[in-house]
Motif scaffolding. Structure first.
Motif, short mmCIF file in Angstrom:
data_model
loop_
_atom_site.label_atom_id
_atom_site.label_comp_id
_atom_site.label_asym_id
_atom_site.label_seq_id
_atom_site.Cartn_x
_atom_site.Cartn_y
_atom_site.Cartn_z
N ALA A 147 -44.22 -8.37 2.97
CA ALA A 147 -45.15 -7.37 2.05
C ALA A 147 -44.57 -7.21 0.71
O ALA A 147 -45.54 -7.26 -0.38
CB ALA A 147 -45.21 -6.13 3.05
N ASP A 151 -46.80 -8.09 -2.36
CA ASP A 151 -47.26 -7.01 -3.61
C ASP A 151 -46.99 -7.27 -4.74
O ASP A 151 -47.54 -7.03 -5.68
CB ASP A 151 -46.63 -5.70 -3.06
CG ASP A 151 -47.38 -5.00 -1.89
OD1 ASP A 151 -48.43 -5.33 -1.68
OD2 ASP A 151 -46.61 -4.04 -1.26
N ALA A 154 -49.48 -9.96 -6.31
CA ALA A 154 -50.55 -9.12 -6.46
C ALA A 154 -50.46 -8.30 -8.02
O ALA A 154 -51.47 -8.43 -8.78
CB ALA A 154 -51.00 -8.16 -5.44
N ASP A 155 -49.23 -7.75 -8.09
CA ASP A 155 -48.96 -7.07 -9.30
C ASP A 155 -49.09 -8.15 -10.38
O ASP A 155 -49.59 -8.01 -11.70
CB ASP A 155 -47.53 -6.43 -9.35
CG ASP A 155 -47.63 -5.18 -8.42
OD1 ASP A 155 -48.70 -4.59 -8.14
OD2 ASP A 155 -46.51 -4.81 -8.27
#
Length: 167
Positions: A147, A151, A154-155
């Motif tokens: 995860a 994440d 994605a950032d």
């Protein structure tokens, strides 16, 4: 006799095989996700922007937040005129309704219809079950790391401003 094509000396960016394999898997996932979204939008007789807008409205309802046409315009980075046409299409297709905004008399809130929920469930329930099956195969002690990786990626993508110009 055929000459062999010259082989590149090294990969463009990722010299570590483990990193390259990981990022290629992520790239493959992103391509598969994009393809799935296109197929789903096509099956629901809408374009990808319409699908993204509908997803935003459904997610907002689930989280108890309000989505306005302006929020869709900002999210999709489109004009208010384009947003009006998009909302009109989704409303005409029976996927959403406009209601008075609960706190702003000048605006409306957008809500998904039962038809939108029914069609989304019908099209995505099996896929979500398969995704859950794959996620359950990730060892519990690794899930937080996976995860965090996703994440973080994605950032990186969220903050990418564009491709640097060639000099």
């Amino acid at each position: 006799m055929h000459e062999e094509a010259p082989q590149p000396e090294a990969p463009y960016w990722f010299h570590d095989d483990g990193i390259r394999v990981l990022l290629e898997a992520m790239r493959r996932f992103r391509l598969a996700d994009t393809g799935m979204r296109r197929r789903t939008a096509r099956a629901m007789d809408m374009n990808e922007s319409d699908m993204v807008a509908l997803q935003l409205v459904v997610a907002a309802e689930r989280h108890g937040t309000v989505v306005t046409p302006n929020a869709i315009a900002n999210h999709l980075d489109i004009s208010t005129a384009s947003t009006t046409k998009l909302v009109d299409r989704l409303e005409a297709a029976g996927y959403l309704v406009r209601e008075p905004h609960p706190h702003d008399r000048r605006s409306v809130r957008l809500l998904p219809t039962p038809r939108a929920h029914d069609e989304i469930r019908a099209r995505l329930t099996l896929m979500h079950a398969e995704m859950e099956r794959v996620a359950r195969a990730v060892p519990e002690e690794s899930r937080a790391h996976v995860a965090a990786f996703l994440d973080g990626m994605a950032d990186v993508l969220d903050h990418q401003e564009g491709i640097a110009p060639l000099t």
